[in-house]
Design a protein around this motif. Structure first.
Motif, short mmCIF file in Angstrom:
data_model
loop_
_atom_site.label_atom_id
_atom_site.label_comp_id
_atom_site.label_asym_id
_atom_site.label_seq_id
_atom_site.Cartn_x
_atom_site.Cartn_y
_atom_site.Cartn_z
N PRO A 1 -22.58 -8.70 -74.38
CA PRO A 1 -22.66 -7.30 -73.90
C PRO A 1 -21.86 -7.08 -72.61
CG PRO A 1 -24.83 -8.06 -74.56
CD PRO A 1 -23.93 -9.26 -74.58
N LEU A 2 -21.82 -8.09 -71.73
CA LEU A 2 -21.04 -7.95 -70.50
C LEU A 2 -19.54 -7.92 -70.78
CD1 LEU A 2 -23.07 -10.24 -68.06
CD2 LEU A 2 -23.11 -7.73 -68.25
N LEU A 3 -19.10 -8.67 -71.80
CA LEU A 3 -17.69 -8.61 -72.20
C LEU A 3 -17.33 -7.20 -72.68
CD1 LEU A 3 -17.22 -11.96 -74.17
CD2 LEU A 3 -16.17 -11.33 -71.99
N PHE A 4 -18.20 -6.61 -73.47
CA PHE A 4 -17.97 -5.24 -73.94
C PHE A 4 -17.89 -4.29 -72.75
CE2 PHE A 4 -18.97 -6.79 -78.10
CZ PHE A 4 -18.46 -5.87 -78.99
N PRO B 1 -25.04 -1.74 -68.18
CA PRO B 1 -25.13 -2.87 -69.10
C PRO B 1 -25.87 -4.08 -68.52
CG PRO B 1 -22.89 -2.60 -68.29
CD PRO B 1 -23.68 -1.42 -67.83
N ILE B 2 -25.82 -4.28 -67.21
CA ILE B 2 -26.50 -5.44 -66.64
C ILE B 2 -28.01 -5.29 -66.75
CG2 ILE B 2 -26.92 -6.72 -64.50
CD1 ILE B 2 -23.97 -6.32 -63.83
N LEU B 3 -28.51 -4.08 -66.52
CA LEU B 3 -29.94 -3.84 -66.68
C LEU B 3 -30.36 -4.09 -68.13
CD1 LEU B 3 -32.69 -2.91 -65.67
CD2 LEU B 3 -31.95 -0.55 -66.05
N TYR B 4 -29.57 -3.58 -69.06
CA TYR B 4 -29.85 -3.78 -70.49
C TYR B 4 -29.88 -5.28 -70.81
CZ TYR B 4 -28.78 -4.27 -75.41
OH TYR B 4 -28.78 -4.67 -76.71
N VAL B 5 -28.89 -6.02 -70.29
CA VAL B 5 -28.81 -7.46 -70.55
C VAL B 5 -30.05 -8.16 -70.01
CG1 VAL B 5 -27.58 -9.55 -69.83
CG2 VAL B 5 -26.31 -7.61 -70.72
N GLY C 1 -25.17 -15.82 -75.67
CA GLY C 1 -24.47 -14.66 -76.21
C GLY C 1 -25.15 -13.34 -75.90
N HIS C 2 -26.48 -13.33 -75.87
CA HIS C 2 -27.21 -12.09 -75.57
C HIS C 2 -26.96 -11.62 -74.14
CE1 HIS C 2 -29.99 -15.19 -74.16
NE2 HIS C 2 -30.50 -14.28 -73.36
N ILE C 3 -26.46 -12.51 -73.29
CA ILE C 3 -26.12 -12.15 -71.92
C ILE C 3 -24.62 -11.85 -71.81
CG2 ILE C 3 -26.00 -12.99 -69.53
CD1 ILE C 3 -28.47 -14.74 -70.19
#
Length: 139
Positions: free
Chosen positions: A82-85, A13-17, A77-79
């Motif tokens: 997704p990290l919360l999920f 997810p971090i790469l995606y973010v 929010g875009h960062i």
């Protein structure tokens, strides 16, 4: 969203973010008619590093993405969402990735604030014990 991108969201997810954030930073910078040189200078970083951030380089730091987002007036929010999920081991819904997450971000903040206020109110409100009044007793 491609199957490969959906898989990368689940696996990293971090790469995606960083990829999504880089795209949004670049779009916002262009929308504000800022050059990479001007934005980099303003943020105290090199132009090459800003290019890496905009490209979603895995080595870029999330704090640099946040710094860019703040300067450009972007929601974070875009960062953060997704990290919360990912932190809850939940799959991030791809439909959310396509839109502006500022409303969702605001709702999360308001919900957290209200929850904390409710806890604080309960903690500070004395629990008065009301003695049972016998039936027929007059006041």
């Amino acid at each position: 969203m491609s199957h490969d991108l959906a898989t990368s969201v689940a696996e990293c997810p971090i790469l995606y973010v960083k990829v999504q954030s880089g795209r949004q930073i670049e779009e916002a910078r262009k929308r504000l008619r800022l050059t990479q040189r001007d934005l980099a200078r303003e943020l105290g970083m090199g132009v090459r590093w800003l290019r890496e951030i905009e490209a979603g380089n895995p080595r870029s730091r999330l704090d640099d993405h946040l710094l860019c987002a703040y300067r450009l007036g972007l929601s974070t929010g875009h960062i953060l969402i997704p990290l919360l999920f990912a932190g809850q081991r939940m799959c991030f819904p791809r439909q959310l990735a396509m839109g502006d997450l500022s409303d969702l971000e605001r709702m999360c903040i308001e919900m957290i604030a209200q929850r904390n206020l409710d806890h604080l109110t309960r903690a500070l409100t004395p629990a008065w014990q009301v003695a049972a009044i016998p039936a027929g007793a007059g006041l």
